[in-house]
Scaffold this active site. Structure first.
Site, short mmCIF file in Angstrom:
data_model
loop_
_atom_site.label_atom_id
_atom_site.label_comp_id
_atom_site.label_asym_id
_atom_site.label_seq_id
_atom_site.Cartn_x
_atom_site.Cartn_y
_atom_site.Cartn_z
N HIS A 62 67.59 -95.54 -54.19
CA HIS A 62 67.98 -94.62 -55.25
C HIS A 62 67.01 -94.63 -56.42
O HIS A 62 66.35 -95.64 -56.69
CB HIS A 62 69.37 -94.99 -55.79
N LYS A 72 65.36 -100.97 -64.08
CA LYS A 72 66.50 -101.82 -63.72
C LYS A 72 66.07 -103.28 -63.73
O LYS A 72 64.99 -103.61 -63.27
CB LYS A 72 67.00 -101.47 -62.32
N TYR A 132 73.23 -105.43 -62.68
CA TYR A 132 71.96 -104.92 -63.16
C TYR A 132 72.09 -104.22 -64.50
O TYR A 132 73.10 -103.61 -64.80
CB TYR A 132 71.27 -104.03 -62.14
N ASP A 170 73.86 -91.88 -48.48
CA ASP A 170 72.67 -92.63 -48.08
C ASP A 170 72.27 -92.40 -46.62
O ASP A 170 71.15 -92.72 -46.24
CB ASP A 170 72.83 -94.12 -48.37
#
Length: 191
Positions: A62, A72, A132, A170
């Site tokens: 992603h 991130k 995250y 996905d």
């Protein structure tokens, strides 16, 4: 904290110092001043995210397009994952290459994935908690992805394909060479 650049210069592994004794342990998981000193620029993390997954769950690959592109900083609180960052900056000398690293509650390693990279992970132990920080908010309009099984990326996800659990989204992502939603190399996405 120890900061190590990977084979893709902008992806950084962070190894915090763990202080342990008979009572357990203490660890600083984030220090903005030290990270920014190492990077040479400021980050502004504004959101923390967390997921819990069973073994075999694969999330990714992603990314978000500007103006909602994200850096991130990821880590595992419980369990273990194989974490992957793919360079999707056109004209980059490492375009289409990836870095993969095992992150676990035991090794306490973290990985900084900058803007211009697709990110994904596969869960290697049940009840894994993945956390995250991101420096930009989620935007459904800017949300994009790349097929986790794109042969051109040559990612070894460790588990067999039949062991993987994916979201419907996905399973339908485009291959890297089928998308125009990429980043320009050399552009400062932090300005």
């Amino acid at each position: 904290m120890q900061f190590t650049r990977t084979k893709i210069h902008d992806v950084v592994i962070i190894e915090p110092k763990v202080h342990g004794d008979h009572r357990g342990y203490f660890v600083e998981t984030f220090r903005a001043d030290k990270l920014e000193s190492f990077l040479g620029f400021k980050l502004n993390f504004g959101q923390d995210n967390e997921s819990k997954s069973s073994k075999g769950v694969l999330r990714g690959l992603h990314y978000q397009l500007p103006p909602f592109a994200q850096t991130k900083l990821v880590r595992v609180i419980q369990g273990k994952v194989l974490d992957v960052a793919v360079d999707i900056r056109k004209e980059s000398p490492t375009f289409g290459q990836h870095v993969s690293i095992e992150l676990s509650a035991d090794n306490k390693k973290q990985i900084l994935i900058p803007r211009g990279f697709a990110h994904g992970f596969v869960v290697l132990e049940d009840d894994t908690i993945f956390a995250y920080k991101v420096d930009n908010y989620y935007s459904p309009e800017c949300d994009r992805g790349i097929a986790f099984d794109d042969d051109s990326l040559n990612i070894d996800w460790i588990l067999k394909k039949e062991e993987l659990k994916l979201s419907e989204k996905d399973t339908k992502q485009a291959k890297l060479n089928e998308t125009n939603d990429l980043f320009e190399f050399g552009v400062n996405y932090y300005a």
